[in-house]
Write an enzyme that holds these catalytic residues in place. Structure first.
Site, PDB file in Angstrom:
ATOM      1  N   GLY A 166     -12.562  35.018  13.551  1.00  0.00           N
ATOM      2  CA  GLY A 166     -11.726  35.096  12.341  1.00  0.00           C
ATOM      3  C   GLY A 166     -11.037  36.434  12.227  1.00  0.00           C
ATOM      4  O   GLY A 166     -11.289  37.347  13.013  1.00  0.00           O
ATOM      5  N   GLY A 168     -10.680  39.706  11.555  1.00  0.00           N
ATOM      6  CA  GLY A 168     -11.664  40.742  11.260  1.00  0.00           C
ATOM      7  C   GLY A 168     -11.060  42.024  10.740  1.00  0.00           C
ATOM      8  O   GLY A 168     -11.732  42.846  10.131  1.00  0.00           O
ATOM      9  N   LYS A 189      -2.378  44.525   9.567  1.00  0.00           N
ATOM     10  CA  LYS A 189      -3.499  44.716  10.492  1.00  0.00           C
ATOM     11  C   LYS A 189      -4.038  46.139  10.385  1.00  0.00           C
ATOM     12  O   LYS A 189      -3.269  47.095  10.400  1.00  0.00           O
ATOM     13  CB  LYS A 189      -3.058  44.432  11.929  1.00  0.00           C
ATOM     14  CG  LYS A 189      -4.180  44.605  12.936  1.00  0.00           C
ATOM     15  CD  LYS A 189      -3.853  44.017  14.273  1.00  0.00           C
ATOM     16  CE  LYS A 189      -4.959  44.324  15.273  1.00  0.00           C
ATOM     17  NZ  LYS A 189      -4.571  44.008  16.631  1.00  0.00           N
ATOM     18  N   ASP A 336      -9.117  32.405  21.165  1.00  0.00           N
ATOM     19  CA  ASP A 336      -8.800  32.880  19.817  1.00  0.00           C
ATOM     20  C   ASP A 336      -7.618  33.847  19.835  1.00  0.00           C
ATOM     21  O   ASP A 336      -7.127  34.246  18.788  1.00  0.00           O
ATOM     22  CB  ASP A 336     -10.014  33.558  19.180  1.00  0.00           C
ATOM     23  CG  ASP A 336     -10.664  34.548  20.115  1.00  0.00           C
ATOM     24  OD1 ASP A 336     -11.415  34.117  21.014  1.00  0.00           O
ATOM     25  OD2 ASP A 336     -10.397  35.751  19.984  1.00  0.00           O
ATOM     26  N   ASN A 337      -7.167  34.242  21.002  1.00  0.00           N
ATOM     27  CA  ASN A 337      -6.019  35.142  21.093  1.00  0.00           C
ATOM     28  C   ASN A 337      -4.789  34.420  21.657  1.00  0.00           C
ATOM     29  O   ASN A 337      -3.827  35.064  22.047  1.00  0.00           O
ATOM     30  CB  ASN A 337      -6.348  36.347  21.978  1.00  0.00           C
ATOM     31  CG  ASN A 337      -7.595  37.091  21.523  1.00  0.00           C
ATOM     32  OD1 ASN A 337      -8.642  36.961  22.121  1.00  0.00           O
ATOM     33  ND2 ASN A 337      -7.477  37.837  20.444  1.00  0.00           N
ATOM     34  N   ASP A 346      -1.634  39.167  19.484  1.00  0.00           N
ATOM     35  CA  ASP A 346      -2.826  39.988  19.691  1.00  0.00           C
ATOM     36  C   ASP A 346      -2.663  40.998  20.825  1.00  0.00           C
ATOM     37  O   ASP A 346      -3.322  40.918  21.866  1.00  0.00           O
ATOM     38  CB  ASP A 346      -4.065  39.110  19.945  1.00  0.00           C
ATOM     39  CG  ASP A 346      -4.545  38.449  18.665  1.00  0.00           C
ATOM     40  OD1 ASP A 346      -3.971  38.733  17.603  1.00  0.00           O
ATOM     41  OD2 ASP A 346      -5.501  37.656  18.728  1.00  0.00           O
TER      42      ASP A 346
HETATM   43  C1  LIG Z   1      -8.765  38.625  19.974  1.00  0.00           C
HETATM   44  O1  LIG Z   1      -9.575  37.861  19.186  1.00  0.00           O
HETATM   45  C2  LIG Z   1     -10.728  38.525  18.736  1.00  0.00           C
HETATM   46  C3  LIG Z   1     -11.568  37.531  18.030  1.00  0.00           C
HETATM   47  O2  LIG Z   1     -10.972  37.094  16.888  1.00  0.00           O
HETATM   48  C4  LIG Z   1     -10.334  39.659  17.831  1.00  0.00           C
HETATM   49  O3  LIG Z   1     -11.475  40.350  17.384  1.00  0.00           O
HETATM   50  C5  LIG Z   1      -9.488  40.573  18.601  1.00  0.00           C
HETATM   51  O4  LIG Z   1      -9.029  41.587  17.746  1.00  0.00           O
HETATM   52  C6  LIG Z   1      -8.336  39.834  19.217  1.00  0.00           C
HETATM   53  N1  LIG Z   1      -7.725  40.721  20.151  1.00  0.00           N
HETATM   54  C7  LIG Z   1      -6.740  41.493  19.811  1.00  0.00           C
HETATM   55  C8  LIG Z   1      -6.252  42.377  20.872  1.00  0.00           C
HETATM   56  O5  LIG Z   1      -6.235  41.453  18.706  1.00  0.00           O
END
Ligand SMILES: *[C@@H]1O[C@H](CO)[C@@H](O)[C@H](O)[C@H]1NC(C)=O
Ligand SMILES: *[C@@H]1O[C@H](CO)[C@@H](O)[C@H](O)[C@H]1NC(C)=O
Ligand SMILES: *[C@@H]1O[C@H](CO)[C@@H](O)[C@H](O)[C@H]1NC(C)=O
Ligand SMILES: *[C@@H]1O[C@H](CO)[C@@H](O)[C@H](O)[C@H]1NC(C)=O
Length: 583
Positions: A166, A168, A189, A336-337, A346
């Protein structure tokens, strides 16, 4: 020569066993080359130039009417009944309400994206100098209409199911509908803890924020589908980070980026619902995504989930081929990315190839090289398998069978797109039998000599046919100088020149212009991001702004960029640079 080339092709594609058979596609989605142009169109068999539009900009000089809305999302999905930013397991919802935690210390606006401000948010650039704007984009004050949310999702990380993840350290601020009628979701972010922060503090540091801001906008300029970045704000609030996971915890400065996407849903958004047996919610989320982001799919179509899957498979294959064509390694291709809209999201431990190496791994802690640049196509396939698993409960047995066939077609789609893009990079028109070998042979020589990926293609674009005939490359053309040290270079260059020579009616100047429009001169090399970050740490944002400007026109030679050596042989210190992995 012929056998040698075939062997070289095998050597280059050694990781791509899956890709050797192009499966048939009985559903008929995207079969011919022409139907498969997705995010860009620079690969046709004739040369086209995109024209810059001349639209009158009608932007707002004040923030008075600037507002977002969360209504649509909140009405579509149940929201977590529990309130508060403490870490917990969340069920039966897609979002949790969660307020950003403002950064305490004074904040400074480091950079904004002019094109996001004007073209997406309908604002005049002057607005970004106001205090109200800074309050909004630093998370200190909510944009009118905003009901900040944190999204619940799951995911497969490094090959294994990781359960609930999720947002975070990101908050969804709301949806903005612009004058073109486009809906964009704004996220902040680095804005503090949410119910999904696990062990993290929800903050982001200057280093990772500079990289995300610059790379989002650079990818857009390269013509690659991506989330966007509006602004970069840095603060004096301290964040503690163990940058290389080696036990050395260091104080760094916190920063926030406001980023945008048409949708932030990921493969993991669906997976968490399927795994939790929340199938009504799974259907609801799929219907929402299809209705809002896949206008070509009819909502009453009984095959809509299948068509949705087929579209994601195709677009993901195309996206990864595009990454390869600019030497981009994402670095953390977990489910998740990976966006369901097949856009790049991401930005973490990504990297652009310098010296060509298919085993290039941008995240120095990824010891197994799971997400090396050469593995990305296969990782995309793995992610498409996981997406299919998450869709299984909503597909009929016959649709499941058809979906399996679609998945088999991924390899062929990827290869076709890769081939088109690299043909364009070499300025090749039409199709000849040995084109694949010409590309593979070149990549193999680049690997053997470690020649620079970006500049080899760029300098091939700049060299005239006469220069290529003559050879004898100097330090002026440093990448070709390196490449031409290969003992088979003259064989390759003879093949290439003969191939160009067979392009009827093709003018060499046209070829060079076209190649220069697909082979960038400037990409965000790690050393460039590092140099800009070091200055940003001391409140000197000049290099961030310079890089933003330069990378906004990556195909055009620019004086300021040349003065900084952005297209020159990387400085010696760059070789010792490790990519920071924590963010
Ligand atoms: C990729 O997903 C993870 C899990 O949600 C997250 O913690 C991480 O920040 C993401 N990676 C990036 C580079 O944002
Ligand atoms: C754009 O529009 C302006 C004003 O109408 C005009 O002067 C200019 O020549 C146009 N530029 C291009 C590239 O068409
Ligand atoms: C420009 O903005 C003004 C004020 O918001 C509005 O009245 C007008 O219709 C807009 N024009 C265009 C072409 O969008
Ligand atoms: C880098 O790779 C390591 C090892 O697999 C992993 O634990 C870490 O999360 C990765 N870093 C990022 C930012 O994804």
């Amino acid at each position: 020569m012929w056998t040698v080339c075939v062997l070289l092709l095998c050597a280059v594609h050694v990781r791509a066993e899956h890709f050797l058979h192009e499966a048939e596609n009985p559903l008929g989605y995207c079969q011919g080359e022409h139907e498969c142009h997705s995010h860009d169109d620079k690969t046709a068999n004739h040369r086209t130039y995109s024209q810059t539009s001349n639209v009158t900009i009608n932007t707002s000089h004040s923030l008075e009417r600037f507002k977002v809305s969360c209504q649509k999302l909140i009405e579509a999905f149940p929201v977590d009944e529990v309130d508060g930013n403490y870490v917990r397991t969340v069920k039966n919802c897609v979002f949790s309400r969660s307020l950003p935690t403002p950064l305490k210390a004074p904040v400074t606006l480091a950079a904004v994206s002019k094109s996001v401000i004007e073209d997406i948010l309908d604002l005049d650039i002057g607005v970004t100098q106001t205090d109200a704007f800074l309050q909004y984009i630093s998370g200190a004050q909510l944009i009118p209409g905003s009901i900040p949310l944190a999204h619940r999702y799951g995911g497969h990380q490094f090959g294994y199911w990781s359960g609930q993840l999720g947002d975070g350290r990101a908050h969804l601020l709301g949806q903005y509908t612009n004058r073109k009628g486009e809906i964009w979701e704004l996220q902040i972010k680095g804005s503090g803890k949410t119910p999904y922060s696990r062990a993290g503090d929800g903050r982001a540091v200057v280093r990772s924020s500079v990289r995300e801001f610059l790379c989002s906008e650079a990818m857009q300029a390269l013509g690659i589908a991506t989330s966007r970045a509006t602004s970069l704000v840095v603060s004096d609030e301290s964040v503690w980070r163990d940058q290389f996971y080696d036990g050395n915890v260091r104080k760094e400065r916190g920063a926030v980026v406001v980023r945008l996407a048409r949708s932030w849903f990921r493969i993991g958004s669906l997976e968490v619902l399927t795994r939790g047996g929340e199938l009504d919610l799974l259907r609801k989320l799929l219907n929402f995504i299809i209705e809002n982001n896949f206008p070509a799919i009819a909502t009453e179509d009984p095959d809509k989930y299948l068509v949705f899957y087929s579209t994601v498979v195709k677009e993901t294959a195309h996206l990864i081929a595009q990454w390869m064509a600019v030497g981009f390694a994402h670095g953390v291709c977990n489910t998740d990315n990976f966006s369901l809209l097949s856009i790049t999201i991401d930005y973490g431990p990504f990297g652009f190839l310098e010296s060509y190496d298919p085993n290039f791994v941008p995240n120095t802690s990824d010891d197994e090289g799971r997400y090396s640049i050469g593995a990305q196509a296969n990782v995309g396939l793995f992610n498409m398998e996981k997406l299919l698993e998450s869709l299984h409960p909503v597909l009929t047995p016959s649709q499941q069978q058809q979906a399996a066939v679609v998945l088999k077609g991924y390899a062929g789609l990827y290869q076709m797109r890769f081939h088109q893009l690299f043909k364009a990079k070499l300025g090749l028109l039409g199709e000849e039998e040995e084109d694949g070998n010409l590309i593979a042979f070149l990549l193999k020589m680049m690997e053997d000599t470690g020649s620079d990926f970006t500049m080899t293609f760029r300098q091939l674009s700049e060299a005239s046919v006469q220069q290529l005939h003559r050879g004898g490359f100097t330090q002026e053309t440093w990448a070709l100088h390196d490449l031409s040290s290969h003992k088979q270079f003259s064989d390759w260059s003879r093949m290439y020149l003969l191939r160009l020579g067979r392009q009827e009616g093709d003018d060499d100047e046209d070829r060079r212009q076209w190649m220069k429009s697909v082979n960038p001169m400037y990409v965000l090399r790690n050393w460039m991001a590092e140099s800009a970050t070091r200055k940003a740490e001391t409140n000197d944002f000049s290099e961030v702004v310079l890089l933003y400007d330069v990378l906004g026109n990556p195909f055009l030679a620019q004086d300021a960029a040349e003065e900084n050596g952005y297209a020159a042989r990387p400085p010696l210190w760059a070789r010792r640079l490790k990519v920071s992995c924590s963010s």
